[in-house]
Enzyme design. Sequence first.
Site, PDB file in Angstrom:
ATOM      1  N   SER A 557       0.851  -1.195   0.000  1.00  0.00           N
ATOM      2  CA  SER A 557       0.000   0.000   0.000  1.00  0.00           C
ATOM      3  C   SER A 557       0.881   1.236   0.000  1.00  0.00           C
ATOM      4  O   SER A 557       2.026   1.207   0.478  1.00  0.00           O
ATOM      5  CB  SER A 557      -0.893   0.001   1.241  1.00  0.00           C
ATOM      6  OG  SER A 557      -1.557   1.245   1.397  1.00  0.00           O
ATOM      7  N   TYR A 570      -2.704  -0.773  10.368  1.00  0.00           N
ATOM      8  CA  TYR A 570      -2.682  -1.102   8.941  1.00  0.00           C
ATOM      9  C   TYR A 570      -1.408  -0.581   8.290  1.00  0.00           C
ATOM     10  O   TYR A 570      -0.727  -1.307   7.543  1.00  0.00           O
ATOM     11  CB  TYR A 570      -3.916  -0.500   8.267  1.00  0.00           C
ATOM     12  CG  TYR A 570      -4.002  -0.770   6.787  1.00  0.00           C
ATOM     13  CD1 TYR A 570      -4.473  -1.982   6.306  1.00  0.00           C
ATOM     14  CD2 TYR A 570      -3.610   0.206   5.861  1.00  0.00           C
ATOM     15  CE1 TYR A 570      -4.555  -2.226   4.935  1.00  0.00           C
ATOM     16  CE2 TYR A 570      -3.682  -0.024   4.498  1.00  0.00           C
ATOM     17  CZ  TYR A 570      -4.160  -1.247   4.039  1.00  0.00           C
ATOM     18  OH  TYR A 570      -4.232  -1.487   2.695  1.00  0.00           O
TER      19      TYR A 570
END
Length: 680
Positions: A557, A570
């Site tokens: 990501s 995350y």
Amino acid sequence: MNVSTGTAQELIARSNRLGADPKNTNYAGGNTSAKGRLTDPVTGEDVDLLWVKGSGGDLGTLTEAGLAVLRLDRLQALVGVYPGVDREDEMVAAFDYCLHGKGGAAPSIDTAMHALVDAPHVDHLHPDSGIAIATAADGEELTRAVYGDQVVWVPWRRPGFQLGLDIAAIQAANPQAVGCVLGGHGITAWGDTSEEAERHSLWMIDTAAEYIAENSAPEPFGSVLDGFEQLGAAARRAKAAALAATVRSIASQDRPQVGHFTDSDEVLDFLSRSEHARLAALGTSCPDHFLRTKVKPLLLDLPGTASVEQSIARLRELHTAYRADYQAYYERHADESSPAIRGADPLIVLVPGVGMFSFGKDKQTARVAGEFYVNAINVMRGAEGLSTYAPIDESEKFRIEYWALEEAKLARMPKPKALASRIALVTGAASGIGKAIAHRLAAEGAVVAIADLDLAKAQAAAAEIGGPDVAIGVQADVSEEAAVQAAVDATLLAFGGLDLVVNNAGLSLSRSLLETTAADWDLQHAVMAKGSFLVARAAAKVLIEQGLGGDIVYISSKNSVFAGPSNIAYSAVKADQAHQVRLLAAELGEYGVRVNGINPDGVVQGSGIFAGGWGANRAAVYGVAEEDLGAFYAQRTLLKREVLPEHVANAVFALVGPDLTHTTGLHVPVDAGVAAAFLR
């Protein structure tokens, strides 16, 4: 071409019925024909035509496009110019000058048989029962015993024009006959109507099967060998998975192959019997069989109870011997006109107690090769039960395997897609990014295992992509070691190996530092950090053993480098994944395994993560409506474009395709330009 005539339509219907039942013929095996009359659109005169299944088609799925249409008068005129068996290849080229109109499909080598037999409807088939009679040492006598004078024996002749002449002559000399057994090959039947030809074909097949059942020796393959009994279902499949990477490396030394595993009763019983080694060494006989299976298999000469380590060591020894033996076979029979050797690796690998691995350029070809070897086992059982199995001589096999016509047929095959023969495992692939990646990999020629927590959704996604010859769905909780190994094993058993792994499974809980619990932290790290590690480790063991290189791709990501708000767990785990890419690239490079990552921005459309609450949470953090989140993300990028699952899939293909073969340890941003996430 116009095949709207009743004759041609009857032919297609008859072919589909015959081809739908495996007792009648194998996949893509045999051919059927019908003769009829149409008005020539140029001259306005009636013309006699032959409709015949074209080269490479399959009876069970035959359509109008699979028929060749030829002028019967021109085909029959070839008898007067036939130059003899030494120039058979010229006759196939001559068929092109006999086509009616555009002619339809390419005429097959068996066209002469259908043209020259004096009957309106002809079926040439490869039933196990018929080939058992055809390959028995006393096949001619057995033909008389089974059929009386209604079926005649035709000695082995390589398919071609002369075989058509042989059958036509024998038919003329035996007007009472309804068909013939072709020595070493199969059967041919004929009739005045389509219904009669089909009835004769089925009668020949069923009569042979009944005769074998009533007259066969009780144990045609001999008694059970001590220690060679089949393992239990769980044990044999576990051992098959443990051997799969080694077996694929054996089958892929010359070129990568896709595999298929079979542990059917026919295979396991054959491998447990005392005569299996003698019979396996004789190879297959029907040309359709050995063109798919090679002249003989590689047989592991150890019982199923042998350890995995012993079996692997012995398989590698046998592979060396197999390659030398195949090279010698080629050199014994090749001359200056022979095509180059096509590879010396086996296409069938037999493991007593466990089962059979079969290989081909794709999953369907591998599966069909296995089906053909089961056909060959059935043939050997029938022949040995009545007599002695006596396949055609290896010199005849070579003449067909390295026939110029077979080489031309291979040359007509379309160019392989970029990822042809590659086997992929994508985690979290039942929706969103993972599903898009699976679709793209399959579209580029790969076969794909779709792993997901939700088995039903994984299987639905696989069916959407194309079914078991293209994709399978498997259940996997990537945070559980046993579940990861089970998913890898399922991939190995379905496709024979593994080349390409995409670590995509993930979830997210959008919470600030003070709101993030230890359980939140542990869950996200278990799925993405630990899960990626478990998948990469299990895959790397396979990739190293195969010796074919490979790719591992992490879907990380932009958050791995971008410090976004209220997202500590995350973002931290994505940074963990990003560094795994660098570590594994450094460690696995010596094995030809490339490890790369992709850093997407928020992908809203189709995302299981966003639909599961992440989208609502992120929308709240940024103060926008959830339905506007994708547009919000787009507006903060340099390109002002929303990132979709397909964009990430495109990047995966770029990394694993043919153009970036020297790239490893790279992270590719797919974020439409987020300056704060630029890699430094």
